[in-house]
Design an enzyme around this catalytic site. Structure first.
Site, PDB file in Angstrom:
ATOM      1  N   GLU B  49     -38.051  35.622  53.397  1.00  0.00           N
ATOM      2  CA  GLU B  49     -37.492  36.896  53.856  1.00  0.00           C
ATOM      3  C   GLU B  49     -38.568  37.953  53.721  1.00  0.00           C
ATOM      4  O   GLU B  49     -39.159  38.096  52.656  1.00  0.00           O
ATOM      5  CB  GLU B  49     -36.326  37.339  52.962  1.00  0.00           C
ATOM      6  CG  GLU B  49     -35.085  36.507  53.038  1.00  0.00           C
ATOM      7  CD  GLU B  49     -34.045  37.028  52.032  1.00  0.00           C
ATOM      8  OE1 GLU B  49     -34.151  38.173  51.552  1.00  0.00           O
ATOM      9  OE2 GLU B  49     -33.127  36.262  51.723  1.00  0.00           O
ATOM     10  N   ASP B  60     -30.599  48.012  47.225  1.00  0.00           N
ATOM     11  CA  ASP B  60     -31.668  47.484  46.388  1.00  0.00           C
ATOM     12  C   ASP B  60     -31.814  48.236  45.077  1.00  0.00           C
ATOM     13  O   ASP B  60     -31.594  49.442  45.001  1.00  0.00           O
ATOM     14  CB  ASP B  60     -33.000  47.545  47.141  1.00  0.00           C
ATOM     15  CG  ASP B  60     -33.067  46.478  48.216  1.00  0.00           C
ATOM     16  OD1 ASP B  60     -32.948  45.298  47.858  1.00  0.00           O
ATOM     17  OD2 ASP B  60     -33.207  46.831  49.395  1.00  0.00           O
ATOM     18  N   TYR B 173     -25.278  34.271  52.940  1.00  0.00           N
ATOM     19  CA  TYR B 173     -25.920  34.893  51.791  1.00  0.00           C
ATOM     20  C   TYR B 173     -24.811  35.245  50.794  1.00  0.00           C
ATOM     21  O   TYR B 173     -24.046  36.186  51.013  1.00  0.00           O
ATOM     22  CB  TYR B 173     -26.660  36.147  52.244  1.00  0.00           C
ATOM     23  CG  TYR B 173     -27.655  36.727  51.272  1.00  0.00           C
ATOM     24  CD1 TYR B 173     -27.344  36.923  49.925  1.00  0.00           C
ATOM     25  CD2 TYR B 173     -28.929  37.097  51.705  1.00  0.00           C
ATOM     26  CE1 TYR B 173     -28.276  37.464  49.051  1.00  0.00           C
ATOM     27  CE2 TYR B 173     -29.864  37.647  50.838  1.00  0.00           C
ATOM     28  CZ  TYR B 173     -29.522  37.823  49.518  1.00  0.00           C
ATOM     29  OH  TYR B 173     -30.437  38.373  48.654  1.00  0.00           O
TER      30      TYR B 173
END
Lengths: 398, 264
Positions: B49, B60, B173
């Protein structure tokens, strides 16, 4: 297409990490359940009246009107609310909702600190744990509000990432929420964020416009010609505009921060200079580059220092129902001093942007016109900032 | 079939689990990024990725935020990253994904972006702030260009798992825990229950990510899924060694350890 599934035209939506989706769905369901519940309304009305000090006056600014020499200027005195700004209307609503939902922990982001102070205040009153995220730069320029929040028992987290202002505080609050979504209620401070927040905040702020409508009919027996309010995220403006959306003869004007000027890169004029994008869970106008990186923004007023705007404002702009203008730091500072001098009211720097536009507009209007300016908050918090710009040293004992 | 789908088929045939690694493109610069991709492949990464650096990465944690800041401070643009991918594609066929925030794609132009991804050799996209409800248009375009839009499922996705899983392409995911990216000492999620629920609705390979920082954790997690995603722990090494010529070797060493743990 207006307000269809969390959309205002193309604007709005829910652009958030998957972790938050069920929290938003739950919030929407709970809000729908309580918003018209008579017991909830009664409790909220009680606190708005007895704790907040509503209704706030609609004050005829006689000396300002005479000075400017045009239409009659009325000020909606949101500065007279407990904690000094309109922010508390929304905070009371959201925290009451949080209580109904059984959440024990409250988080919020804040720019100028007014939303943080309001949140810390109401959390203290209800005995809830409270954490506030604030950009490190704003922590510095709004030291008084930081101290207030701490006195009220809140933990204030200074955010150093990005530009260290409201945008980054919002990012950090969202990160906290993602991590603690199961026990935490995120009190968003403006008509921004993912659906259903822009609608919830607008509904809790529409009390401003509802009162104005009733008050102006009592005083003048007719609706105003103009309503002017400042816009950062846009909650005080949305609150005063909303009840007038169907009254097409009432001109709605939002004033955004032009900072050092629209020809510089030191401003926060999202609607004048922004492009459609996605940030903080919503599609709206944002100041950004061609790769979608959010631009640093600037305003003398920490509360207007935000690169985006509530999606409903974006829609009102595109549909032409509201008009948005830009006011520079200097114009806002002049308005700050003029209102203090003429009316004995020290306005927040945010609100000074609305006053500044009234100063431009008023001389061109006729004496029969009625102009209402939303005085969203009081200026105590900004006195240091203004003193600094005017070259006055407040620490000087002489 | 995309390179991602083919990779999972091959791994399955060999009874292996995928090691999926993440780095931020342009951290510390694009030349190092290219070398890191090639080194990670040599040392056992199966899928890589590449994060497109963003000013406001709300999904994040601090490690990846700082990586994005470092990349942006070098004025890295999406078009530079696309060019780097074209260069990488001359040397490897490893499946490559972009992880990017929706606004970057929106400003670039959704169809323009996806068509360039396809042409440059990007096989899939992870868009952490584009949930199922907002993703239909993007998925329709991506399907035309044979690019997988990777679906995310979180421990808080109760009631949404079926529709997300049934719609998933490439791999799913699976987010290990609530919170943002970053290393974690331990996981509160009951992986068995979480993954069994997802398996009920989809045969698409499942990879677990968020917080996996050590070979030991990777070894434990692999029992529940077809792939393990490691991001912040790698980016932290890049941060620690970013001014040093050792960075490539250090990352290579860590990736070998992760791969060994998955093969154990």
């Amino acid at each position: 297409m207006y307000n269809w599934k969390g959309r205002f035209g193309v604007f709005g939506g829910q652009y958030v990490p998957e972790t938050l989706m069920n929290a938003l769905i739950e919030l929407e369901e709970q809000y729908d359940k309580y918003k018209d519940d008579p017991d909830f309304r009664k409790e909220l009305d009680y606190y708005l009246r007895e704790y907040c000090g509503r209704e706030t006056p609609l004050y005829f600014a006689q000396r300002l009107t005479e000075y400017l020499g045009g239409g009659k200027i009325y000020l909606k005195r949101e500065d007279l609310n407990h904690t000094g700004a309109h922010k508390i209307n929304n905070v009371l609503g959201q925290i009451l909702l949080a209580k109904k939902m059984g959440k024990k922990r409250i988080i919020a982001e804040t720019g100028a600190g007014q939303h943080g102070v309001a949140t810390a205040t109401v959390a203290a009153m209800f005995g809830l744990q409270c954490e506030i995220y604030m950009g490190a730069e704003d922590v510095e320029r709004q030291a008084l509000n930081v101290f207030r929040m701490k006195l009220l028992g809140a933990k204030v987290n200074a955010v150093h990432s990005g530009t260290s202002t409201l945008k980054d505080a919002t990012n950090e609050a969202m990160r906290d929420w993602v991590a603690n979504v199961e026990n935490t209620f995120y009190v968003i401070g403006s008509v921004v964020g993912p659906h259903p927040y822009p609608t919830i905040v607008r509904d809790f702020q529409r009390i401003i416009g509802d009162e104005v409508k009733k008050q102006i009919l009592q005083k003048e027996n007719r609706l105003p010609d103009y309503i002017i309010a400042c816009v950062g995220g846009g909650s005080n403006a949305m609150g005063i505009f909303y009840p007038f959306l169907e009254d097409k003869d009432v001109k709605l004007i939002g004033t955004e921060a032009a900072g050092m000027g629209l020809d510089t890169d030191r401003h926060a004029a999202t609607l004048a200079k922004g492009k459609i994008g996605v940030l903080h869970g919503m599609m709206s106008y944002f100041l950004q580059d061609e790769d979608g990186q959010i631009d640093p923004v600037y305003s003398i007023s920490a509360g207007l220092d935000y690169p985006g705007i509530g999606p409903e404002h974006a829609y009102l702009k595109d549909s032409g129902r509201a008009q948005y203008v830009s006011i520079t730091d200097k114009e806002a500072l002049d308005a700050f001093q003029l209102l203090s001098n003429l009316e004995g009211i020290i306005p927040a720097l945010e609100s000074s942007h609305a006053i500044a536009y009234a100063m431009k507009l008023c001389p061109a209007t006729s004496k029969n016109n009625i102009i209402i300016v939303n005085l969203s908050g009081r200026g105590d918090k900004d006195v240091y900032t203004v003193a600094k710009v005017l070259g006055v040293n407040l620490d000087d004992k002489n | 079939m995309t390179r991602i789908e083919r990779k999972f088929e091959i791994l399955k045939a060999n009874n292996q689990k995928a090691l999926i690694t993440y780095i931020t493109a342009g951290d510390p610069d694009l030349e190092v990024t290219k070398q890191l991709v090639l080194e990670m492949e040599r040392k056992g990464a199966d899928i890589i990725e590449l994060g497109i650096p963003y000013s406001d990465p709300v999904a994040d944690g601090p490690v990846i935020q700082r990586a994005a800041q470092r990349a942006l401070s070098k004025k890295i643009k999406i078009k530079n990253i696309m060019d780097m991918v074209r260069e990488i594609r001359k040397e490897t066929q490893i499946p490559l994904l972009y992880l990017l925030y929706f606004n970057c794609m929106l400003q670039y132009g959704i169809e323009k972006f996806i068509s360039e991804c396809s042409e440059a050799g990007i096989d899939g996209l992870i868009i952490p702030d584009l949930p199922y409800e907002e993703s239909k248009d993007v998925k329709d375009i991506a399907a035309r260009y044979n690019v997988n839009i990777i679906s995310l499922i979180a421990p808080t996705s109760t009631g949404r798992i079926k529709k997300i899983a049934q719609d998933a392409k490439g791999f799913i995911y699976c987010v290990s825990s609530t919170g943002v990216t970053g290393t974690r000492e331990q996981f509160k999620t009951n992986f068995y229950e979480f993954m069994e629920e997802i398996k009920k609705y989809s045969d698409t390979p499942k990879a677990i990510g968020f917080g996996i920082s050590s070979p030991e954790q990777a070894k434990e997690i692999k029992n529940y899924c077809e792939g393990v995603i490691v991001g912040s722990a790698i980016v932290r090494i890049i941060e620690d060694y970013n001014q040093s010529s050792e960075v490539i070797d250090k990352i290579g060493e860590f990736v070998s350890q992760l791969k060994a743990a998955l093969n154990r």
